[in-house]
Design an enzyme around this catalytic site. Structure first.
Site, PDB file in Angstrom:
ATOM      1  CE1 TYR A 156      33.691 -39.904 -41.541  1.00 47.83           C
ATOM      2  CE2 TYR A 156      33.036 -41.501 -39.877  1.00 47.83           C
ATOM      3  CZ  TYR A 156      33.757 -40.388 -40.248  1.00 47.83           C
ATOM      4  OH  TYR A 156      34.553 -39.754 -39.316  1.00 47.83           O
ATOM      5  CE  LYS A 160      37.019 -40.904 -41.768  1.00 48.98           C
ATOM      6  NZ  LYS A 160      38.064 -39.881 -41.930  1.00 48.98           N
TER       7      LYS A 160
HETATM    8  C1  BGC Z   1      32.283 -39.363 -36.403  1.00 51.09           C
HETATM    9  C2  BGC Z   1      31.358 -38.789 -35.360  1.00 51.09           C
HETATM   10  C3  BGC Z   1      30.959 -39.850 -34.362  1.00 51.09           C
HETATM   11  C4  BGC Z   1      32.197 -40.552 -33.835  1.00 51.09           C
HETATM   12  C5  BGC Z   1      31.847 -41.687 -32.881  1.00 51.09           C
HETATM   13  C6  BGC Z   1      33.427 -40.070 -35.757  1.00 51.09           C
HETATM   14  O1  BGC Z   1      34.224 -40.633 -36.751  1.00 51.09           O
HETATM   15  O2  BGC Z   1      32.772 -38.309 -37.217  1.00 51.09           O
HETATM   16  O3  BGC Z   1      30.218 -38.267 -35.983  1.00 51.09           O
HETATM   17  O4  BGC Z   1      30.278 -39.268 -33.277  1.00 51.09           O
HETATM   18  O5  BGC Z   1      32.940 -41.074 -34.898  1.00 51.09           O
HETATM   19  O6  BGC Z   1      30.885 -42.532 -33.433  1.00 51.09           O
END
Ligand code: BGC
Length: 255
Positions: A156, A160
């Site tokens: 993730y 990003k």
């Molecule tokens: C995530 C969440 C997380 C938040 C802060 C977001 O990008 O999808 O799961 O709580 O970031 O960490």
């Protein structure tokens, strides 16, 4: 209304932040394409809600990781509304596994949805915008994790982080076509993606303690920012990320 006459395509719009964005863009006057993947019922519900308030919307199913389906979706959207002025790359997933145990399939899937999806959708929409010659806006729903680490979520974070540079690169490549590209980086927002944390009182409290404003954000708060960025009022904003996180990033190096 600030988006009167514009046509917007929102990916992953059946639930969560995407749903709120679709509704807000329509409220501000845009005709909206509600993209979803196998969530026909939810997507049609949003279309009905928009129409009941006098707005215009259609729902289109497409997998953002599949170029054929993405191109078909863009053609259908243009067929229905004549063009796309605003693309919101919102579709996204996250999966948690410690790095040493992270399955290869998890890496591939997260990178496909969160990074390749925006590439394919942006390319299809930008080609259409460039051909038309009237400019446009692309907004990526990124995350605070394009900047800060999130242990357990390496794919993730990598996706990003990639989206961060995709935005900066496309801002230069697409500026000659008057296409702006902006990332929105939400912090913790109350949506299905973090249901597990929201439903566990201890985890929820721990997260809230990290947020200077003291609460988990609402999808509607993100949607209002997206509507502003999609409007001509934001005409000089491109190639950057705007974080919307209640101060979370100022308070922590990682989560
Ligand atoms: C995530 C969440 C997380 C938040 C802060 C977001 O990008 O999808 O799961 O709580 O970031 O960490």
């Amino acid at each position: 209304m600030s988006l009167d006459g514009k046509v917007a395509l929102v990916t992953g719009a059946a639930t969560g932040i995407g749903r709120a964005i679709a509704i807000e863009l329509a409220r501000q006057g845009a005709s909206v394409v509600v993209n979803h993947l196998e969530q026909q019922g939810e997507a049609d519900g949003i279309v009905k809600e928009i129409e009941s308030k006098g707005g215009k919307a259609i729902s289109l199913s497409a997998d953002v990781t599949n170029s054929g389906e993405v191109n078909c979706m863009v053609e259908q959207a243009v067929g229905q509304f004549g063009r796309i002025d605003v693309l919101v790359n919102n579709a996204g997933i996250e999966m948690q596994h410690p790095f040493l145990e992270k399955p290869e399939e998890e890496w591939d899937r997260v990178i496909a949805v969160d990074l390749k999806g925006p590439f394919l959708c942006s390319q299809a929409a930008a080609r259409m915008m460039a051909r038309r010659g009237a400019g446009g806006t692309i907004i990526n729903i990124s995350s605070v994790h394009e900047d800060i680490p999130f242990p357990g979520y390496a794919a993730y974070c990598a996706a990003k982080g990639g989206l961060r540079m995709l935005c900066r690169d496309l801002a230069l490549e697409l500026a000659p076509y008057h296409i702006r590209i902006v990332n929105v980086g939400p912090g913790a927002i109350a949506t299905p993606i973090n249901r597990q944390t929201l439903e566990d009182p201890d985890k929820r409290k721990a997260l809230e303690r990290e947020i200077p404003l003291g609460y988990i954000g609402k999808p509607e708060e993100v949607a209002k920012l997206v509507a502003y960025l999609a409007s001509d009022d934001a005409s000089y904003i491109t190639g950057t990320t705007i974080f919307i996180d209640g101060g979370l990033m100022r308070n922590t190096g990682s989560l």
